[in-house]
Design an enzyme around this catalytic site. Structure first.
Site, PDB file in Angstrom:
ATOM      1  N   CYS A   2      48.809   0.585 -33.897  1.00 36.74           N
ATOM      2  CA  CYS A   2      49.456  -0.679 -33.502  1.00 36.74           C
ATOM      3  C   CYS A   2      48.755  -1.831 -34.203  1.00 36.74           C
ATOM      4  CB  CYS A   2      49.344  -0.865 -31.991  1.00 36.74           C
ATOM      5  SG  CYS A   2      49.948   0.542 -31.055  1.00 36.74           S
ATOM      6  N   ARG A  27      51.749  -1.686 -39.365  1.00 33.54           N
ATOM      7  CA  ARG A  27      50.873  -0.851 -38.549  1.00 33.54           C
ATOM      8  C   ARG A  27      51.624  -0.160 -37.419  1.00 33.54           C
ATOM      9  NH1 ARG A  27      45.473  -2.021 -39.309  1.00 33.54           N
ATOM     10  NH2 ARG A  27      45.106  -0.874 -37.379  1.00 33.54           N
ATOM     11  N   TRP A  75      53.061   1.192 -32.192  1.00 33.71           N
ATOM     12  CA  TRP A  75      53.416   2.545 -32.641  1.00 33.71           C
ATOM     13  C   TRP A  75      53.189   3.404 -31.402  1.00 33.71           C
ATOM     14  CZ3 TRP A  75      51.481   7.519 -32.947  1.00 33.71           C
ATOM     15  CH2 TRP A  75      52.164   8.401 -33.799  1.00 33.71           C
ATOM     16  N   ASN A 101      45.287  -1.412 -29.061  1.00 29.22           N
ATOM     17  CA  ASN A 101      45.579  -0.447 -30.126  1.00 29.22           C
ATOM     18  C   ASN A 101      44.630   0.716 -29.887  1.00 29.22           C
ATOM     19  OD1 ASN A 101      46.017   1.052 -32.423  1.00 29.22           O
ATOM     20  ND2 ASN A 101      44.638  -0.205 -33.682  1.00 29.22           N
ATOM     21  N   GLY A 102      45.186   1.921 -29.669  1.00 27.29           N
ATOM     22  CA  GLY A 102      44.309   3.067 -29.415  1.00 27.29           C
ATOM     23  C   GLY A 102      44.912   3.977 -28.366  1.00 27.29           C
ATOM     24  N   GLU A 477      52.146  15.902 -53.158  1.00 28.60           N
ATOM     25  CA  GLU A 477      52.301  14.445 -53.016  1.00 28.60           C
ATOM     26  C   GLU A 477      53.745  14.011 -53.251  1.00 28.60           C
ATOM     27  OE1 GLU A 477      51.554  10.405 -52.379  1.00 28.60           O
ATOM     28  OE2 GLU A 477      50.740  12.299 -51.629  1.00 28.60           O
ATOM     29  N   LYS A 481      55.926  12.003 -50.462  1.00 23.37           N
ATOM     30  CA  LYS A 481      56.541  10.687 -50.716  1.00 23.37           C
ATOM     31  C   LYS A 481      58.022  10.718 -50.364  1.00 23.37           C
ATOM     32  CE  LYS A 481      53.916   8.360 -50.742  1.00 23.37           C
ATOM     33  NZ  LYS A 481      52.616   8.966 -50.627  1.00 23.37           N
ATOM     34  N   GLU A 484      58.637  11.233 -46.500  1.00 24.98           N
ATOM     35  CA  GLU A 484      58.254  10.155 -45.577  1.00 24.98           C
ATOM     36  C   GLU A 484      59.109   8.903 -45.724  1.00 24.98           C
ATOM     37  OE1 GLU A 484      54.322   8.428 -45.819  1.00 24.98           O
ATOM     38  OE2 GLU A 484      54.109   9.098 -47.889  1.00 24.98           O
ATOM     39  N   HIS A 500      56.757  34.617 -53.010  1.00 26.95           N
ATOM     40  CA  HIS A 500      56.209  35.298 -51.824  1.00 26.95           C
ATOM     41  C   HIS A 500      56.909  34.837 -50.555  1.00 26.95           C
ATOM     42  CE1 HIS A 500      53.169  36.939 -54.446  1.00 26.95           C
ATOM     43  NE2 HIS A 500      52.884  35.735 -54.861  1.00 26.95           N
ATOM     44  N   LYS A 599      51.034   2.450 -41.181  1.00 29.24           N
ATOM     45  CA  LYS A 599      50.205   2.426 -42.391  1.00 29.24           C
ATOM     46  C   LYS A 599      48.802   2.964 -42.162  1.00 29.24           C
ATOM     47  CE  LYS A 599      49.211   1.575 -46.625  1.00 29.24           C
ATOM     48  NZ  LYS A 599      49.751   2.485 -47.628  1.00 29.24           N
TER      49      LYS A 599
HETATM   50  C1  AGP Z   1      50.873   8.263 -47.209  1.00 27.39           C
HETATM   51  O1  AGP Z   1      51.926   7.715 -47.862  1.00 27.39           O
HETATM   52  C2  AGP Z   1      50.824   8.058 -45.787  1.00 27.39           C
HETATM   53  N1  AGP Z   1      50.888   6.710 -45.456  1.00 27.39           N
HETATM   54  C3  AGP Z   1      49.684   8.782 -45.089  1.00 27.39           C
HETATM   55  O2  AGP Z   1      49.790  10.135 -45.358  1.00 27.39           O
HETATM   56  C4  AGP Z   1      48.267   8.322 -45.495  1.00 27.39           C
HETATM   57  O3  AGP Z   1      47.972   8.738 -46.774  1.00 27.39           O
HETATM   58  C5  AGP Z   1      47.258   8.924 -44.520  1.00 27.39           C
HETATM   59  O4  AGP Z   1      47.560   8.472 -43.222  1.00 27.39           O
HETATM   60  C6  AGP Z   1      45.827   8.540 -44.886  1.00 27.39           C
HETATM   61  O5  AGP Z   1      45.666   7.162 -44.790  1.00 27.39           O
HETATM   62  P1  AGP Z   1      44.343   6.481 -45.370  1.00 27.39           P
HETATM   63  O6  AGP Z   1      44.315   6.700 -46.843  1.00 27.39           O
HETATM   64  O7  AGP Z   1      44.477   5.038 -44.982  1.00 27.39           O
HETATM   65  O8  AGP Z   1      43.175   7.147 -44.687  1.00 27.39           O
END
Ligand code: AGP
Length: 604
Positions: A2, A27, A75, A101-102, A477, A481, A484, A500, A599
């Site tokens: 959050c 966030r 969040w 937040n937490g 990766e 991308k 997500e 496999h 984020k």
């Molecule tokens: C990646 O696009 C995501 N936002 C997520 O997987 C991110 O890489 C992961 O949460 C790690 O975040 P950080 O690099 O801030 O630790």
């Protein structure tokens, strides 16, 4: 997770809170709210499910008077996104109002105990329990808000960053953190509480970063920092180095597209800052990273999450661990086994937990971090900063390539101090690494072919990404991308794994993104592509310019300039990011704020 903000000063708080929440919306963005303490001593709360724009609409014809207030963008962890579960939350009388937040891990037990004392609850959240806990401490005899807060937090298990208002103390804010990030922006007779610097830089660059189990009591005249026992603590004010403009879109349609196009500059800044061009020394912050320590190492474990983990996997083929697993796997650690933590935000709770496990075992911790002064950076022994600048788009892009670049610079340096690479090879590799930003600029110069491929595959329900060797993590990766931001179900595989099992899913028009740029596994990749072709899969190949053979066995080919194999993940990342971007765009997705994501993941 959050985003939380607080303001106390001479200005009307409402607009400052709303502006701050907008800058923190990456966030968490499923519900939001503010509370302002009015001149007549009443706390007025306004909260809404959905985006900040919903709250703004709600407040369009209404102004909450007052120069002290708190705000939150959520969040969801406990309780679905709704008006009731949105923050701020109050106690029985509404006298204590707070945001958090937490996660309060023992909130159920606390809630039951409070219920037995006659408390009743309006929401499903853990945060509301905190407000009632503060009220309970007042009932237990606490004289002031800060006293009641300390006593309440001693009963809490979990991670929190919170900010509290109280009707009986209309001239102050109380804030506290343990496990989740929190800072104080120091202005002229005004103060800004925030989860990160993004929301305060329009007002001040002077910040105080809180550490775990630290509390602030803030008035218009100043603030005091104490620990959970009330002991006073020293405060060090730092300066935020990046500008408010850097946190704007700069004319791009989204932050993600801007950040993709910022990669050449981010890489140049990062490479020139991580290795001193004159001495060739590594520019490490924190404790010096001596050649002696590097020579003594027997092993390196990389701990990180999501995209950062994929960067770790590319960098060097050593132990890479999901941070969320590493910390509970009781890893055998010792002072000669380094733990390397990679993180853009520097606040990811799982990665933070892993470095704390490492430090307990006396293992040296090196952080590769993008956000200065973030918790992981402050708790790591040694830090190599990426210079990607603020990354606002939830899907990480420029931080990823900057992390890989730092991994290479560090690995080359490590190999040199350990005598495992000749000076000539070192110089040659470094020269090619420093040339990668130019190569990426050439790829970004013409994105039309990538857009056209996206137009021909965007409607697929599922897809695979295949890679080998250094580009196996690229496949992971690329899949991350796309999934997500476009919500297409994508899976990344080491290409050799297909036969496999996963190959069972291949059928006509099933997109398979194959990363097959020139390198030691090229022929193996060609074989795997032909296996997919034989089952009518729709092959989108990422290949090296001038590779005519691949055109004969693929449905689509996106070419990139040739670089040495080890560096190809840096270049191949660009078409993979853009493919995901344009697929999500055609599907009409909210690219900067994908559903269910945030984020910076500050909870477990
Ligand atoms: C990646 O696009 C995501 N936002 C997520 O997987 C991110 O890489 C992961 O949460 C790690 O975040 P950080 O690099 O801030 O630790």
């Amino acid at each position: 997770m959050c985003g939380i903000v607080g303001y106390i000063g001479a200005r009307e708080a409402q607009d400052i809170l709303i502006d701050g929440l907008k800058r923190l919306e990456y966030r968490g963005y499923d519900s939001c709210g503010i509370a302002v303490l009015s001149p007549d001593g009443q706390i007025i709360v306004s909260k809404k499910e959905g985006r900040i724009s919903n709250l703004e609409a709600e407040l369009r014809d209404e102004h909450l008077p007052g120069t002290i207030g708190i705000g939150h963008t959520r969040w969801a962890t406990h309780g679905k996104p709704s008006d009731e579960n949105a923050h701020p939350h109050g106690d029985s009388s509404g006298a204590t109002v707070l945001i958090q937040n937490g996660t309060v891990e023992n909130y159920n037990e606390l809630k039951e105990a409070l219920r037995l004392k006659g408390h009743s609850f309006l929401s499903e959240t853990d945060t509301e329990v905190l407000a009632h806990l503060v009220e309970d401490e007042f009932d237990n005899g606490a004289a002031t808000l800060i006293e009641a807060t300390r006593a309440a937090l001693k009963r809490v298990r979990g991670a929190y960053a919170l900010c509290i208002l109280h009707e009986k103390e209309p001239d102050r804010l109380v804030a506290a953190r343990s496990g989740a990030p929190l800072l104080l922006g120091v202005g002229d007779g005004e103060y800004f509480v925030s989860s990160d610097a993004a929301s305060i830089i329009p007002y001040t660059r002077r910040v105080l970063y809180l550490n775990d189990e630290e509390l602030l009591e803030i008035t218009r005249d100043g603030f005091t920092k104490t620990n959970l026992d009330g002991a006073p603590l020293e405060s060090t004010i730092s300066e935020v180095t990046w500008s408010a403009e850097e946190a704007e879109k700069g004319g791009y349609e989204t932050f993600m597209l801007k950040e993709i196009f910022e990669q050449p500059a981010a890489l140049r800044r990062t490479l020139s800052s991580v290795i001193d061009p004159k001495t060739g020394e590594l520019c490490v912050e924190g404790k010096p990273l001596t050649a002696e320590l590097l020579r003594s190492l027997t092993d390196i474990s990389i701990v990180s999450c999501g995209t950062a983990l994929h960067a770790g996997m590319v960098g060097t083929y050593v132990h890479t661990d999901w941070a969320s697993e590493f910390r509970y796997r009781r890893p055998k650690l010792n002072p000669r086994r380094m733990v390397l933590a990679i993180s853009q935000s520097g606040e990811t709770y799982d990665t933070l937990g892993s470095i704390r496990v490492a430090k307990e075992a006396g293992a040296p911790v090196l952080g590769i971090i993008n956000v200065r002064e973030s918790t992981i950076a402050r708790e790591s022994d040694h830090v190599l900063y990426t210079q990607a600048g603020p990354e606002i788009g939830v899907a990480s892009t420029k931080a990823y390539t900057s992390q890989i670049a730092v991994m290479y610079a560090f690995t080359l340096y490590l190999a040199r101090v350990r005598g495992e690479i000749s000076d000539d090879d070192y110089e040659a590799f470094m020269r090619e690494l420093l040339a990668v930003p130019d190569v990426i600029e050439r790829v970004l110069a013409d994105v039309e072919p990538i857009k056209q491929v996206a137009e021909r595959v965007y409607d697929a329900r599922s897809s695979f990404y295949l890679g080998r060797g250094f580009n196996f993590p690229s496949a992971l990766e690329g899949a991350l991308k796309n999934k997500e931001i476009s919500y297409m179900h994508c899976e990344g595989y080491a290409a050799g794994e297909m036969k496999h099992g996963p190959i069972a899913l291949i059928q006509a028009r099933f997109p398979v993104f194959a990363i097959c740029t020139k390198g030691s596994t090229y022929e193996k990749m060609v074989t795997n592509i032909e296996q997919v072709g034989a089952r009518n899969g729709y092959i989108v190949a990422i290949a090296t310019e001038g590779d005519d053979h691949i055109k004969t066995i693929s449905d689509e080919v996106i070419t990139v300039p040739e670089v040495r194999e080890e560096l190809s993940p840096l270049v191949n990342a660009i078409p993979l990011q853009l493919l995901a971007y344009y697929i999500a765009r055609i599907r009409g997705c909210d690219i900067d704020k994908p559903r269910n994501l945030a984020k910076s993941v500050t909870v477990e």
